[in-house]
Design a protein around this motif. Structure first.
Motif, PDB file in Angstrom:
ATOM      1  N   GLY A  75       0.813  -1.220   0.000  1.00 37.92           N
ATOM      2  CA  GLY A  75       0.000   0.000   0.000  1.00 37.92           C
ATOM      3  C   GLY A  75       0.843   1.264   0.000  1.00 37.92           C
ATOM      4  N   VAL A  76       1.933   1.256   0.769  1.00 38.69           N
ATOM      5  CA  VAL A  76       2.823   2.424   0.822  1.00 38.69           C
ATOM      6  C   VAL A  76       3.473   2.659  -0.539  1.00 38.69           C
ATOM      7  CG1 VAL A  76       4.944   3.342   1.819  1.00 38.69           C
ATOM      8  CG2 VAL A  76       3.266   2.213   3.295  1.00 38.69           C
ATOM      9  N   ALA A  77       3.928   1.579  -1.193  1.00 38.37           N
ATOM     10  CA  ALA A  77       4.554   1.708  -2.515  1.00 38.37           C
ATOM     11  C   ALA A  77       3.554   2.256  -3.535  1.00 38.37           C
ATOM     12  CB  ALA A  77       5.088   0.357  -2.969  1.00 38.37           C
ATOM     13  N   GLY A  78       2.318   1.743  -3.503  1.00 34.92           N
ATOM     14  CA  GLY A  78       1.299   2.240  -4.409  1.00 34.92           C
ATOM     15  C   GLY A  78       0.975   3.701  -4.163  1.00 34.92           C
ATOM     16  N   PHE A  79       0.892   4.088  -2.883  1.00 33.20           N
ATOM     17  CA  PHE A  79       0.603   5.486  -2.534  1.00 33.20           C
ATOM     18  C   PHE A  79       1.710   6.405  -3.022  1.00 33.20           C
ATOM     19  CE2 PHE A  79       1.143   9.041   0.395  1.00 33.20           C
ATOM     20  CZ  PHE A  79      -0.108   9.638   0.316  1.00 33.20           C
ATOM     21  N   ILE A  80       2.955   6.010  -2.809  1.00 34.26           N
ATOM     22  CA  ILE A  80       4.090   6.834  -3.245  1.00 34.26           C
ATOM     23  C   ILE A  80       4.083   7.007  -4.763  1.00 34.26           C
ATOM     24  CG2 ILE A  80       6.609   6.901  -3.428  1.00 34.26           C
ATOM     25  CD1 ILE A  80       6.727   5.577  -0.673  1.00 34.26           C
ATOM     26  N   ALA A  81       3.828   5.904  -5.487  1.00 31.75           N
ATOM     27  CA  ALA A  81       3.782   5.990  -6.951  1.00 31.75           C
ATOM     28  C   ALA A  81       2.686   6.950  -7.412  1.00 31.75           C
ATOM     29  CB  ALA A  81       3.561   4.606  -7.551  1.00 31.75           C
ATOM     30  N   CYS A  82       1.554   6.955  -6.700  1.00 33.84           N
ATOM     31  CA  CYS A  82       0.425   7.814  -7.084  1.00 33.84           C
ATOM     32  C   CYS A  82       0.721   9.299  -6.871  1.00 33.84           C
ATOM     33  CB  CYS A  82      -0.828   7.436  -6.288  1.00 33.84           C
ATOM     34  SG  CYS A  82      -1.596   5.879  -6.788  1.00 33.84           S
ATOM     35  N   VAL A  83       1.456   9.638  -5.818  1.00 31.75           N
ATOM     36  CA  VAL A  83       1.571  11.049  -5.428  1.00 31.75           C
ATOM     37  C   VAL A  83       2.943  11.660  -5.662  1.00 31.75           C
ATOM     38  CG1 VAL A  83      -0.182  10.661  -3.652  1.00 31.75           C
ATOM     39  CG2 VAL A  83       2.229  10.570  -3.009  1.00 31.75           C
ATOM     40  N   ILE A  84       3.955  10.863  -5.996  1.00 29.86           N
ATOM     41  CA  ILE A  84       5.321  11.375  -6.015  1.00 29.86           C
ATOM     42  C   ILE A  84       5.532  12.516  -7.009  1.00 29.86           C
ATOM     43  CG2 ILE A  84       6.157   9.694  -7.722  1.00 29.86           C
ATOM     44  CD1 ILE A  84       8.771   9.568  -6.042  1.00 29.86           C
ATOM     45  N   SER A  85       4.817  12.486  -8.133  1.00 32.85           N
ATOM     46  CA  SER A  85       5.017  13.532  -9.147  1.00 32.85           C
ATOM     47  C   SER A  85       4.053  14.708  -8.987  1.00 32.85           C
ATOM     48  CB  SER A  85       4.859  12.936 -10.549  1.00 32.85           C
ATOM     49  OG  SER A  85       3.579  12.352 -10.691  1.00 32.85           O
ATOM     50  N   MET A  86       3.122  14.618  -8.045  1.00 39.26           N
ATOM     51  CA  MET A  86       2.101  15.654  -7.919  1.00 39.26           C
ATOM     52  C   MET A  86       2.634  17.006  -7.436  1.00 39.26           C
ATOM     53  SD  MET A  86      -1.101  13.394  -6.463  1.00 39.26           S
ATOM     54  CE  MET A  86      -1.967  14.859  -5.909  1.00 39.26           C
ATOM     55  N   PRO A  87       3.500  17.074  -6.416  1.00 41.73           N
ATOM     56  CA  PRO A  87       3.934  18.391  -5.921  1.00 41.73           C
ATOM     57  C   PRO A  87       4.591  19.263  -6.983  1.00 41.73           C
ATOM     58  CG  PRO A  87       4.519  16.671  -4.347  1.00 41.73           C
ATOM     59  CD  PRO A  87       4.052  15.975  -5.593  1.00 41.73           C
ATOM     60  N   ILE A  88       5.352  18.654  -7.886  1.00 43.60           N
ATOM     61  CA  ILE A  88       6.005  19.426  -8.950  1.00 43.60           C
ATOM     62  C   ILE A  88       5.133  19.478 -10.196  1.00 43.60           C
ATOM     63  CG2 ILE A  88       8.003  19.518 -10.489  1.00 43.60           C
ATOM     64  CD1 ILE A  88       9.644  18.194  -8.283  1.00 43.60           C
ATOM     65  N   GLY A  89       4.503  18.352 -10.548  1.00 39.92           N
ATOM     66  CA  GLY A  89       3.774  18.256 -11.806  1.00 39.92           C
ATOM     67  C   GLY A  89       2.487  19.056 -11.855  1.00 39.92           C
ATOM     68  N   LEU A  90       1.707  19.033 -10.779  1.00 39.18           N
ATOM     69  CA  LEU A  90       0.406  19.699 -10.814  1.00 39.18           C
ATOM     70  C   LEU A  90       0.510  21.212 -11.019  1.00 39.18           C
ATOM     71  CD1 LEU A  90      -1.678  17.739  -8.137  1.00 39.18           C
ATOM     72  CD2 LEU A  90      -1.955  17.717 -10.619  1.00 39.18           C
ATOM     73  N   PRO A  91       1.393  21.937 -10.298  1.00 43.83           N
ATOM     74  CA  PRO A  91       1.493  23.382 -10.578  1.00 43.83           C
ATOM     75  C   PRO A  91       1.861  23.693 -12.021  1.00 43.83           C
ATOM     76  CG  PRO A  91       2.556  22.849  -8.488  1.00 43.83           C
ATOM     77  CD  PRO A  91       2.242  21.543  -9.157  1.00 43.83           C
ATOM     78  N   ILE A  92       2.781  22.915 -12.595  1.00 45.55           N
ATOM     79  CA  ILE A  92       3.173  23.131 -13.994  1.00 45.55           C
ATOM     80  C   ILE A  92       1.982  22.880 -14.913  1.00 45.55           C
ATOM     81  CG2 ILE A  92       4.648  22.314 -15.868  1.00 45.55           C
ATOM     82  CD1 ILE A  92       6.737  21.593 -13.739  1.00 45.55           C
ATOM     83  N   LEU A  93       1.260  21.782 -14.664  1.00 43.95           N
ATOM     84  CA  LEU A  93       0.105  21.432 -15.487  1.00 43.95           C
ATOM     85  C   LEU A  93      -0.978  22.502 -15.410  1.00 43.95           C
ATOM     86  CD1 LEU A  93      -1.629  19.472 -17.181  1.00 43.95           C
ATOM     87  CD2 LEU A  93      -2.295  18.369 -15.027  1.00 43.95           C
ATOM     88  N   PHE A  94      -1.337  22.920 -14.205  1.00 41.03           N
ATOM     89  CA  PHE A  94      -2.427  23.886 -14.046  1.00 41.03           C
ATOM     90  C   PHE A  94      -2.061  25.248 -14.634  1.00 41.03           C
ATOM     91  CE2 PHE A  94      -3.661  21.269 -10.108  1.00 41.03           C
ATOM     92  CZ  PHE A  94      -4.478  20.454 -10.873  1.00 41.03           C
TER      93      PHE A  94
END
Length: 406
Positions: free
Chosen positions: A365-384
């Protein structure tokens, strides 16, 4: 008179939206047939054609990887064919490959070739689905509604499989697939309401690897990889909690139905939702739901995690597709990311298997959670930021067109 004309135009627009949603729901369901019925296909090959587990599982590998590769190829090729043509071509290939397998040939090379053709069929259907919705006025709404309708199509297919096996034997799975596609394919005639050629790309007709598109790709693949790591062993986790098979099946069925209802609800509210808040919350929900399910100590926590996971997965996928459509109205970015999404999903299961063999379900579960969120802090601001820029450009372009005298 003006008000009457406005109402008539609105009714006509709503009618076209409903018709288009019907065709896209069928197209969406057909595009993900392989991912949904792969366990039934593999079991049929083992029992009906006496294939070994390794050879039968490679059928599934070729099917999913073929889908992913052809989706990526289609995103790079400029097809002048209308989406309705590629949709029916995909349906025809799906029927043909299914019936060829049902003919009973036992050569594993023949079976793997049929799997590749089936993957191509799904890619053509997926390309039609993504491009048709991307060209609409409100992609978020269309994707949400069509994804929900696609789930209903998949439920109908899965429910029909036992009857097909009773009538046609172990290989009836493939006959049933062909029959369902033949019966529902006429619904895709509503894709004629899609413009023959999508609006031209802002950057000349190829996939634009802008910072926003790259950020979207990383977020999308990470979420897909994490989802596969988590979901591939969700049933195993449930059994470890001494939950009955009937309970796990019932929970999955209820989650599918709830995700359909939620998709329709949020599809109707798409205009009133902030993409940055909603997409962030649903992506987090996928990881949190999977983490809860895998680290659950009792049935209540497991059930809560599975419900959160299912509903957030459906909603985040629709808004990821909508984000791709905002970046590129031709659907090429969405098609490319959709192919990479399937590759990430295909890789998640073996990674999860290694974790289960050498660690615990909580680690899974921890590995799956990390894979889901690891790119969000940098990726989402650029995308939006890039999405807001494209929306501003579209608004300016629309005002210029309206102000231009005829």
């Amino acid at each position: 008179m003006i008000m009457t004309g406005t109402r008539t135009g609105r009714r006509s627009s709503d009618r076209k939206l409903l018709l288009l949603s019907l065709g896209l729901s069928v197209c969406s369901g057909f595009a993900y047939l392989g991912s949904s019925v792969m366990p039934f296909q593999i079991d049929a090959l083992m029992t009906g054609l006496h294939q070994s587990a390794s050879r039968a599982s490679l059928f599934g590998f070729f099917e999913i990887m073929s889908f992913a590769v052809f989706m990526i190829v289609l995103s790079r090729v400029h097809l002048r064919l209308p989406v309705i043509v590629t949709a029916f071509l995909g349906a025809a290939l799906a029927v043909m490959s299914s019936l060829l397998i049902a003919s009973g040939a036992t050569s594993f090379i023949w079976l793997w070739a049929c799997a590749i053709v089936f993957g191509l069929a799904e890619a053509l259907l997926g390309r039609s689905f993504v491009c048709a919705a991307a060209a609409s006025d409100n992609p978020d709404r269309i994707y949400a509604i069509a994804n929900g309708g696609g789930q209903l199509v998949l439920v109908a297919v899965i429910d029909a499989i036992p009857y097909a096996t009773q009538v046609f034997g172990a290989l009836g799975v493939f006959v049933g697939l062909a029959g369902i596609v033949i019966c529902l394919a006429p619904c895709m005639l509503t894709l004629r309401h899609v413009p023959m050629a999508p609006p031209p790309s802002r950057r000349g007709g190829t996939v634009s690897f802008t910072p926003g598109a790259i950020a979207l790709l990383c977020i999308w693949v990470g979420s897909s990889l994490g989802s596969s790591i988590i979901w591939s062993f969700a049933e195993t986790v449930g059994r470890s909690l001494n939950l009955s098979a009937n309970y796990i099946v019932l929970l999955s069925t209820l989650c599918i139905l709830s995700s359909v209802g939620v998709s329709f609800l949020f599809g109707g509210l798409a205009d009133r939702l902030r993409r940055d808040v909603f997409l962030t919350l649903t992506l987090l929900g996928v990881g949190v739901g999977g983490l809860l399910a895998c680290s659950a100590g009792n049935a209540w926590v497991y059930t809560t995690g599975v419900v959160i996971y299912w509903n957030c997965s459906m909603l985040s996928y629709a808004w990821l597709l909508g984000s791709a459509a905002t970046l590129d109205h031709t659907g090429r970015v969405g098609t490319f990311c959709g192919g990479m999404d399937r590759m990430g999903y295909a890789l998640g299961a073996p990674i999860g298997g290694l974790i289960v063999d050498h660690a615990s379900f909580t680690t899974l579960g921890v590995a799956g959670f990390i894979a889901c969120v690891i790119s969000m802090p940098i990726g989402l601001p650029i995308l939006f930021r890039e999405i807001r820029q494209h929306q501003h450009e579209d608004m300016v372009r629309s005002k210029i067109v309206q102000a231009t005298p005829v």
